[in-house]
Design a protein around this motif. Structure first.
Motif, PDB file in Angstrom:
ATOM      1  N   TYR A  61       6.941  11.773   2.881  1.00  0.00           N
ATOM      2  CA  TYR A  61       5.631  11.453   2.329  1.00  0.00           C
ATOM      3  C   TYR A  61       5.771  11.203   0.838  1.00  0.00           C
ATOM      4  CZ  TYR A  61       4.039  13.250   6.748  1.00  0.00           C
ATOM      5  OH  TYR A  61       3.843  13.434   8.090  1.00  0.00           O
TER       6      TYR A  61
ATOM      7  N   SER B 165       2.745  -1.955   3.968  1.00  0.00           N
ATOM      8  CA  SER B 165       2.667  -0.547   3.587  1.00  0.00           C
ATOM      9  C   SER B 165       4.083   0.007   3.468  1.00  0.00           C
ATOM     10  CB  SER B 165       1.874   0.251   4.631  1.00  0.00           C
ATOM     11  OG  SER B 165       2.637   0.366   5.827  1.00  0.00           O
TER      12      SER B 165
ATOM     13  N   LEU C  59       0.839  -1.198   0.000  1.00  0.00           N
ATOM     14  CA  LEU C  59       0.000   0.000   0.000  1.00  0.00           C
ATOM     15  C   LEU C  59       0.868   1.240   0.000  1.00  0.00           C
ATOM     16  CD1 LEU C  59      -2.704  -1.052   2.621  1.00  0.00           C
ATOM     17  CD2 LEU C  59      -2.834  -1.176   0.123  1.00  0.00           C
ATOM     18  N   CYS C  60       0.445   2.240  -0.737  1.00  0.00           N
ATOM     19  CA  CYS C  60       1.195   3.492  -0.906  1.00  0.00           C
ATOM     20  C   CYS C  60       0.828   4.465   0.216  1.00  0.00           C
ATOM     21  CB  CYS C  60       0.874   4.067  -2.283  1.00  0.00           C
ATOM     22  SG  CYS C  60       1.898   5.446  -2.715  1.00  0.00           S
ATOM     23  N   GLN C  61       1.022   4.018   1.443  1.00  0.00           N
ATOM     24  CA  GLN C  61       0.720   4.831   2.625  1.00  0.00           C
ATOM     25  C   GLN C  61       1.580   4.315   3.762  1.00  0.00           C
ATOM     26  OE1 GLN C  61      -3.437   3.649   2.746  1.00  0.00           O
ATOM     27  NE2 GLN C  61      -3.052   2.282   4.482  1.00  0.00           N
ATOM     28  N   PHE C  62       1.755   5.164   4.793  1.00  0.00           N
ATOM     29  CA  PHE C  62       2.517   4.748   5.963  1.00  0.00           C
ATOM     30  C   PHE C  62       1.622   4.185   7.054  1.00  0.00           C
ATOM     31  CE2 PHE C  62       5.707   7.376   3.922  1.00  0.00           C
ATOM     32  CZ  PHE C  62       6.846   6.614   4.121  1.00  0.00           C
ATOM     33  N   THR C  63       0.342   4.499   7.011  1.00  0.00           N
ATOM     34  CA  THR C  63      -0.600   4.002   8.012  1.00  0.00           C
ATOM     35  C   THR C  63      -0.791   2.503   7.823  1.00  0.00           C
ATOM     36  OG1 THR C  63      -1.731   6.127   7.886  1.00  0.00           O
ATOM     37  CG2 THR C  63      -2.903   4.326   8.986  1.00  0.00           C
TER      38      THR C  63
ATOM     39  N   ARG D 128       1.261   8.647  -6.124  1.00  0.00           N
ATOM     40  CA  ARG D 128       0.865   7.344  -5.608  1.00  0.00           C
ATOM     41  C   ARG D 128       0.959   6.273  -6.685  1.00  0.00           C
ATOM     42  NH1 ARG D 128      -1.163   8.092  -0.809  1.00  0.00           N
ATOM     43  NH2 ARG D 128      -2.334   6.173  -0.613  1.00  0.00           N
TER      44      ARG D 128
ATOM     45  N   GLN E  24      -2.338  -1.189   7.750  1.00  0.00           N
ATOM     46  CA  GLN E  24      -3.659  -1.781   7.516  1.00  0.00           C
ATOM     47  C   GLN E  24      -3.490  -3.272   7.755  1.00  0.00           C
ATOM     48  OE1 GLN E  24      -5.674  -0.508   3.931  1.00  0.00           O
ATOM     49  NE2 GLN E  24      -6.875  -2.384   3.869  1.00  0.00           N
TER      50      GLN E  24
END
Length: 186
Positions: free
Chosen positions: A35, A24, A13-17, A39, A19
């Motif tokens: 950041y 990620s 996933l293209c996020q740091f949060t 994306r 899931q």
């Protein structure tokens, strides 16, 4: 102010949060305060740029300043000249019309890593590779474009953003390097 070149693996996933059950960016990068500048969906692989500089992030990602991005696309079927011409012209995708792009048939790049898991193979249906260069980047645009001309995407790898390329900065999936932030302005 680092500028990070990162080779995003398939299904990350293209996020740091975090899931649950999904990898990620945080599983690969522990540099504080950076950041993504743009994306890639989870089904896509390849080059991403990350920075802690908001102005630089804006320059890379904002539609008014879009850096050209090249995608290596393995499509289902033997793509023909008519389909390539349609990919290069403005293409109506229903909710928007694409800007003109560059699209050329290529041989599978010899430097490209095997995908894990591999794409499905069918002996009765060939695949082909296309390099598509865009100066825009809407959600799942390349996949939608190839499907619209009758050649669905099987594998999508972003190989370059502006002056940066995986061909000249060889990174395996999950690897990254830091480059001078002013290199994007050259």
């Amino acid at each position: 102010m680092p500028l990070i070149l990162f080779n995003k693996p398939f299904q990350v996933l293209c996020q740091f949060t975090p899931q649950e059950g999904r990898e990620s960016l945080a599983d690969y990068l522990s540099i504080p305060g950076i950041y993504p500048a743009g994306r890639l969906d989870a089904d896509s692989e390849g080059l991403m740029l990350l920075t802690d500089d908001g102005k630089l992030q804006h320059k890379i990602a904002h539609p008014d300043h879009k850096e050209a991005k090249t995608y290596l696309v393995q499509v289902d079927g033997a793509i023909d000249a008519a389909a390539l011409a349609r990919l290069q012209a403005p293409l109506d995708l229903g909710d928007f019309v694409t800007k003109p792009s560059k699209a050329v048939r290529i041989a599978e790049p010899d430097w490209l890593w095997p995908r894990n898991p591999p794409i499905r193979e069918r002996a009765d249906k060939p695949t082909s590779w296309v390099a598509i260069t865009l100066e825009e980047g809407k959600n799942r645009q390349v996949r939608r474009m190839t499907a619209a001309v009758g050649f669905p995407t099987l594998r999508l790898v972003r190989s370059s953003i502006g002056p940066f390329s995986l061909a000249t900065h060889p990174l395996m999936p999950g690897d990254f390097i830091e480059v001078p932030a002013n290199a994007i302005h050259k």
